[in-house]
Design a protein around this motif. Structure first.
Motif, PDB file in Angstrom:
ATOM      1  N   ILE A  39      54.166  -5.807  36.969  1.00 35.10           N
ATOM      2  CA  ILE A  39      54.005  -7.251  36.876  1.00 35.10           C
ATOM      3  C   ILE A  39      54.681  -7.749  35.602  1.00 35.10           C
ATOM      4  CG2 ILE A  39      52.329  -9.139  36.771  1.00 35.10           C
ATOM      5  CD1 ILE A  39      50.328  -6.971  37.948  1.00 35.10           C
ATOM      6  N   VAL A  40      55.518  -8.772  35.737  1.00 33.80           N
ATOM      7  CA  VAL A  40      56.176  -9.403  34.598  1.00 33.80           C
ATOM      8  C   VAL A  40      55.558 -10.790  34.441  1.00 33.80           C
ATOM      9  CG1 VAL A  40      58.366 -10.195  33.629  1.00 33.80           C
ATOM     10  CG2 VAL A  40      58.310  -8.130  35.061  1.00 33.80           C
ATOM     11  N   PHE A  41      55.084 -11.090  33.220  1.00 35.85           N
ATOM     12  CA  PHE A  41      54.378 -12.353  33.002  1.00 35.85           C
ATOM     13  C   PHE A  41      54.681 -12.908  31.620  1.00 35.85           C
ATOM     14  CE2 PHE A  41      51.690  -8.819  31.829  1.00 35.85           C
ATOM     15  CZ  PHE A  41      51.057  -9.201  30.660  1.00 35.85           C
ATOM     16  N   PRO A  42      54.571 -14.230  31.462  1.00 33.41           N
ATOM     17  CA  PRO A  42      54.802 -14.838  30.149  1.00 33.41           C
ATOM     18  C   PRO A  42      53.800 -14.317  29.124  1.00 33.41           C
ATOM     19  CG  PRO A  42      54.671 -16.519  31.868  1.00 33.41           C
ATOM     20  CD  PRO A  42      54.251 -15.220  32.484  1.00 33.41           C
ATOM     21  N   THR A  43      54.242 -14.172  27.915  1.00 31.51           N
ATOM     22  CA  THR A  43      53.427 -13.578  26.861  1.00 31.51           C
ATOM     23  C   THR A  43      52.177 -14.403  26.533  1.00 31.51           C
ATOM     24  OG1 THR A  43      55.373 -12.515  25.944  1.00 31.51           O
ATOM     25  CG2 THR A  43      53.501 -12.699  24.483  1.00 31.51           C
ATOM     26  N   HIS A  44      52.198 -15.703  26.795  1.00 29.78           N
ATOM     27  CA  HIS A  44      51.004 -16.506  26.480  1.00 29.78           C
ATOM     28  C   HIS A  44      49.820 -16.149  27.383  1.00 29.78           C
ATOM     29  CE1 HIS A  44      52.538 -19.106  29.748  1.00 29.78           C
ATOM     30  NE2 HIS A  44      51.275 -19.445  29.914  1.00 29.78           N
ATOM     31  N   LEU A  45      50.063 -15.447  28.481  1.00 32.49           N
ATOM     32  CA  LEU A  45      48.976 -14.978  29.343  1.00 32.49           C
ATOM     33  C   LEU A  45      48.476 -13.632  28.816  1.00 32.49           C
ATOM     34  CD1 LEU A  45      50.625 -15.822  32.776  1.00 32.49           C
ATOM     35  CD2 LEU A  45      48.872 -17.147  31.567  1.00 32.49           C
ATOM     36  N   THR A  46      47.197 -13.363  28.975  1.00 34.38           N
ATOM     37  CA  THR A  46      46.632 -12.142  28.398  1.00 34.38           C
ATOM     38  C   THR A  46      46.732 -10.959  29.356  1.00 34.38           C
ATOM     39  OG1 THR A  46      44.394 -12.514  29.225  1.00 34.38           O
ATOM     40  CG2 THR A  46      44.969 -13.529  27.095  1.00 34.38           C
ATOM     41  N   VAL A  47      46.803  -9.770  28.790  1.00 34.48           N
ATOM     42  CA  VAL A  47      46.831  -8.562  29.603  1.00 34.48           C
ATOM     43  C   VAL A  47      45.504  -8.395  30.345  1.00 34.48           C
ATOM     44  CG1 VAL A  47      46.095  -6.947  27.796  1.00 34.48           C
ATOM     45  CG2 VAL A  47      47.512  -6.135  29.685  1.00 34.48           C
ATOM     46  N   GLY A  48      44.417  -8.841  29.739  1.00 40.15           N
ATOM     47  CA  GLY A  48      43.115  -8.759  30.397  1.00 40.15           C
ATOM     48  C   GLY A  48      43.083  -9.566  31.686  1.00 40.15           C
ATOM     49  N   SER A  49      43.643 -10.760  31.653  1.00 40.20           N
ATOM     50  CA  SER A  49      43.677 -11.567  32.875  1.00 40.20           C
ATOM     51  C   SER A  49      44.598 -10.939  33.912  1.00 40.20           C
ATOM     52  CB  SER A  49      44.091 -13.008  32.569  1.00 40.20           C
ATOM     53  OG  SER A  49      45.444 -13.082  32.155  1.00 40.20           O
ATOM     54  N   MET A  50      45.685 -10.325  33.471  1.00 41.56           N
ATOM     55  CA  MET A  50      46.598  -9.655  34.417  1.00 41.56           C
ATOM     56  C   MET A  50      45.893  -8.488  35.094  1.00 41.56           C
ATOM     57  SD  MET A  50      49.364 -11.262  34.679  1.00 41.56           S
ATOM     58  CE  MET A  50      48.862 -12.831  34.039  1.00 41.56           C
ATOM     59  N   LYS A  51      45.160  -7.691  34.314  1.00 45.86           N
ATOM     60  CA  LYS A  51      44.429  -6.562  34.897  1.00 45.86           C
ATOM     61  C   LYS A  51      43.364  -7.048  35.872  1.00 45.86           C
ATOM     62  CE  LYS A  51      44.932  -3.024  31.353  1.00 45.86           C
ATOM     63  NZ  LYS A  51      44.198  -2.129  30.449  1.00 45.86           N
ATOM     64  N   TYR A  52      42.725  -8.163  35.538  1.00 47.44           N
ATOM     65  CA  TYR A  52      41.680  -8.720  36.391  1.00 47.44           C
ATOM     66  C   TYR A  52      42.226  -9.000  37.798  1.00 47.44           C
ATOM     67  CZ  TYR A  52      38.143 -11.981  38.115  1.00 47.44           C
ATOM     68  OH  TYR A  52      37.185 -12.613  38.880  1.00 47.44           O
ATOM     69  N   LYS A  56      47.460 -16.576  41.432  1.00 45.41           N
ATOM     70  CA  LYS A  56      46.230 -16.583  40.638  1.00 45.41           C
ATOM     71  C   LYS A  56      46.469 -16.238  39.177  1.00 45.41           C
ATOM     72  CE  LYS A  56      42.879 -15.669  44.284  1.00 45.41           C
ATOM     73  NZ  LYS A  56      41.874 -14.704  44.789  1.00 45.41           N
ATOM     74  N   SER A  57      47.352 -15.291  38.918  1.00 46.49           N
ATOM     75  CA  SER A  57      47.557 -14.817  37.548  1.00 46.49           C
ATOM     76  C   SER A  57      48.592 -15.631  36.779  1.00 46.49           C
ATOM     77  CB  SER A  57      48.005 -13.356  37.567  1.00 46.49           C
ATOM     78  OG  SER A  57      49.324 -13.257  38.086  1.00 46.49           O
ATOM     79  N   GLU A  58      49.419 -16.386  37.494  1.00 45.24           N
ATOM     80  CA  GLU A  58      50.537 -17.141  36.924  1.00 45.24           C
ATOM     81  C   GLU A  58      51.653 -16.237  36.407  1.00 45.24           C
ATOM     82  OE1 GLU A  58      49.288 -20.290  34.245  1.00 45.24           O
ATOM     83  OE2 GLU A  58      47.425 -20.531  35.372  1.00 45.24           O
ATOM     84  N   ALA A  59      51.684 -14.986  36.867  1.00 46.06           N
ATOM     85  CA  ALA A  59      52.775 -14.071  36.530  1.00 46.06           C
ATOM     86  C   ALA A  59      54.035 -14.522  37.259  1.00 46.06           C
ATOM     87  CB  ALA A  59      52.405 -12.644  36.915  1.00 46.06           C
ATOM     88  N   HIS A  60      55.181 -14.025  36.842  1.00 49.77           N
ATOM     89  CA  HIS A  60      56.445 -14.435  37.439  1.00 49.77           C
ATOM     90  C   HIS A  60      56.943 -13.484  38.520  1.00 49.77           C
ATOM     91  CE1 HIS A  60      57.895 -17.282  34.014  1.00 49.77           C
ATOM     92  NE2 HIS A  60      56.654 -17.509  34.375  1.00 49.77           N
ATOM     93  N   ILE A  61      56.764 -12.186  38.314  1.00 48.84           N
ATOM     94  CA  ILE A  61      57.337 -11.188  39.222  1.00 48.84           C
ATOM     95  C   ILE A  61      56.325 -10.078  39.451  1.00 48.84           C
ATOM     96  CG2 ILE A  61      59.203  -9.502  39.560  1.00 48.84           C
ATOM     97  CD1 ILE A  61      60.836 -11.163  37.501  1.00 48.84           C
ATOM     98  N   ALA A  62      56.248  -9.611  40.701  1.00 47.53           N
ATOM     99  CA  ALA A  62      55.451  -8.426  41.027  1.00 47.53           C
ATOM    100  C   ALA A  62      56.346  -7.492  41.834  1.00 47.53           C
ATOM    101  CB  ALA A  62      54.212  -8.804  41.829  1.00 47.53           C
TER     102      ALA A  62
END
Length: 160
Positions: A103-116, A25-31
């Protein structure tokens, strides 16, 4: 801190489902599920590019240090920490008294969406840890163990 419970296959399946859904859902790479003493408990995603054991230890140390600093200024509601990079960013979310979700995610994704997406995942993981603790099996004291080889301790296999 209390001892971390042993995890059985059902617990691991739950962690895989929750963390996998978070990544999708978040498009993050690693959890990573990390014990606050720095031990990597479980991981999902594609960690080929980083040493997740070292990453877990450093993430835990950073989170604990900033949490301690927050307490020094009477800030007791410290639930997450964010590090922004040029290519990748990291979000560390408190799961419970013993663990973090990193959570490790690409910088183009927002921290707000990651927290969501991370906050409900952290709650679900915390609920599962309560279930594992409730089984009454003896928890694990990690303080004297080799931090590079603790994941197998949390994976209790059921007898065939």
């Amino acid at each position: 801190m209390s001892q971390f419970p042993q995890l059985n296959q059902e617990d691991l399946d739950h962690l895989n489902a929750v963390m996998g859904e978070l990544l999708t859902k978040s498009e993050a790479h690693i959890a990573l599920l990390v014990e606050k003493a720095g031990y990597l408990i479980h991981q999902c995603g594609n960690p080929a590019s980083i040493d997740t054991t070292t990453f877990a230890t450093l993430g835990s140390n950073a989170y604990n240090a900033v949490q301690f600093m927050a307490q020094l200024v009477n800030e007791n509601n410290f639930t997450s920490m964010y590090q922004q990079g040029e290519n990748f960013s990291t979000l560390m979310v408190n799961v419970d008294e013993n663990s973090l979700l990193v959570i490790v995610f690409p910088t183009h994704l927002t921290v707000g969406s990651m927290k969501y997406y991370a906050n409900p995942a952290a709650r679900s993981i915390a609920d599962r840890i309560v279930v594992a603790t409730g089984r009454g099996t003896q928890g694990l004291d990690l303080s004297d163990l080799d931090p590079t080889d603790v994941q197998s301790l949390f994976h209790k296999k059921e007898p065939l």
